[in-house]
Design a protein around this motif. Sequence first.
Motif, PDB file in Angstrom:
ATOM      1  N   ASN A 162      -1.206  -3.566   3.229  1.00 35.92           N
ATOM      2  CA  ASN A 162      -0.007  -3.966   3.709  1.00 35.92           C
ATOM      3  C   ASN A 162       1.001  -3.323   3.077  1.00 35.92           C
ATOM      4  O   ASN A 162       0.959  -3.112   1.960  1.00 35.92           O
ATOM      5  N   ASP A 163       2.328  -3.351   3.810  1.00 36.70           N
ATOM      6  CA  ASP A 163       3.502  -2.876   3.437  1.00 36.70           C
ATOM      7  C   ASP A 163       4.429  -3.227   4.265  1.00 36.70           C
ATOM      8  O   ASP A 163       4.207  -3.696   5.539  1.00 36.70           O
ATOM      9  N   LEU A 164       5.931  -3.184   3.900  1.00 37.39           N
ATOM     10  CA  LEU A 164       7.007  -3.589   4.610  1.00 37.39           C
ATOM     11  C   LEU A 164       7.251  -2.564   5.722  1.00 37.39           C
ATOM     12  O   LEU A 164       7.799  -2.904   6.695  1.00 37.39           O
ATOM     13  N   THR A 200       0.823  -1.283  -0.165  1.00 38.87           N
ATOM     14  CA  THR A 200      -0.134   0.069  -0.038  1.00 38.87           C
ATOM     15  C   THR A 200       0.763   1.338  -0.075  1.00 38.87           C
ATOM     16  O   THR A 200       0.328   2.150  -0.499  1.00 38.87           O
ATOM     17  N   GLY A 201       2.188   1.031   0.325  1.00 33.99           N
ATOM     18  CA  GLY A 201       2.832   2.453   0.447  1.00 33.99           C
ATOM     19  C   GLY A 201       2.349   3.250   1.433  1.00 33.99           C
ATOM     20  O   GLY A 201       2.368   3.129   2.461  1.00 33.99           O
ATOM     21  N   VAL A 207       1.859  -4.217   9.094  1.00 34.91           N
ATOM     22  CA  VAL A 207       3.205  -4.398   8.512  1.00 34.91           C
ATOM     23  C   VAL A 207       3.076  -5.892   7.931  1.00 34.91           C
ATOM     24  O   VAL A 207       3.106  -6.881   8.907  1.00 34.91           O
ATOM     25  N   ASP A 208       3.417  -6.043   6.806  1.00 37.66           N
ATOM     26  CA  ASP A 208       3.457  -7.681   6.388  1.00 37.66           C
ATOM     27  C   ASP A 208       4.430  -7.756   5.010  1.00 37.66           C
ATOM     28  O   ASP A 208       4.504  -6.916   4.443  1.00 37.66           O
ATOM     29  N   ASP A 209       4.975  -9.238   4.977  1.00 41.28           N
ATOM     30  CA  ASP A 209       5.813  -9.452   3.638  1.00 41.28           C
ATOM     31  C   ASP A 209       4.779 -10.188   2.797  1.00 41.28           C
ATOM     32  O   ASP A 209       4.637 -11.515   3.459  1.00 41.28           O
ATOM     33  N   ALA A 246       0.057 -12.084   7.288  1.00 44.84           N
ATOM     34  CA  ALA A 246       0.013 -11.980   8.622  1.00 44.84           C
ATOM     35  C   ALA A 246      -1.737 -12.074   9.187  1.00 44.84           C
ATOM     36  O   ALA A 246      -1.897 -12.563  10.171  1.00 44.84           O
ATOM     37  N   GLU A 247      -2.288 -11.894   8.317  1.00 47.74           N
ATOM     38  CA  GLU A 247      -4.003 -12.033   8.567  1.00 47.74           C
ATOM     39  C   GLU A 247      -4.274 -12.912   7.523  1.00 47.74           C
ATOM     40  O   GLU A 247      -4.545 -12.689   6.404  1.00 47.74           O
TER      41      GLU A 247
END
Length: 334
Positions: free
Chosen positions: A130-132, A108-109, A148-150, A156-157
């Motif tokens: 989601n984003d790093l 999502t930036g 926050v997710d890779d 993550a969800e």
Amino acid sequence: MAESTAVETRVIVPEPALEVDDNKDSDSAYGDELSSYSASIASSVQNYEWKHGRRYHSYQAGSYQFPNDEREQDRLNARHHVMLRLMHDRLFLAPIKPDGMRILDIGTGTGIWAMQLGDLYPSAELIVGNDLSPIQPQWVPPNVKFLVDDVEKDWAEAQKYDYIHCRYMAGSIRDWPSLVRQCYNNLKPGGWLELKKGNPRPYSDDDTLKPDNNVALMLQFLCEACDKVGRTLNPAPNFERLVAEAGFKNIEKKMFKLPLGAWPKDPRLKEIGAFMALDFIEGVEAFTLVPFTDVLGWTKEEVDVLNTKVRHDAKRRDVHYVFDYYVVTAQKPE
């Protein structure tokens, strides 16, 4: 899993060649458009890394080669405006009605796409971005949240979405087939996936772009750097095949001509081209610093010299740059 040969894809061909504005006095392209649209977004300070004066995320070293500082956030917000105008002010092209939907925005930036969608569709059940890097603002529409997710690991969800939106992810993903399968598995039956990305190889309809052009050369080197780390900068031509192989149906590809520079005659495309020129003039450092020094082995001085040449060539009105921008939508079978 469906056989790719059995999937029929509807392709909408690119627009015809763009008309050039011959009025040399009409060029107000490189003024305040970028700064007037973009706004700095305060970020949560984490254990970021600093290289060559720019800030980079450290969530997974090496998985993303581009900065996440406020300068880059401004550029990403301006690029969002470009994509919005390119698609005639539409946030999505998939045939959906967001009311009551659970929606995911991958990578999502700054979160601007998710927040605008939340504002437009307050009746959407949930919009997740989601984003790093946790660079998104804290104050968002009530149906929007960020995490926050890779996306290349277990998500993550684990939940089923009605619609998944993915753009700006070229140069970030090592295994595109796996990502598309993840999207398929995390969609509800009948849910939609939308993939967006431009081809990083510019061309011109009138042969004004020459092989020694520095914008084209920089992008060629950037593609090589991304290939070396196994994260292609040009996944878009494979989007149709990837979604077909994952089992999607009702696949549709649309292509838009994305100009760089304020040379088009059409006012909307002139605005888009002006923003794209600013994107290269002000953003070329973000494209090149880490990929060229850490991957290609250039010195910082060599990168600076090339970037100066890129900025010069991005301002040229006599070169009519065009990129093909792909949008692929596909549906998970009921």
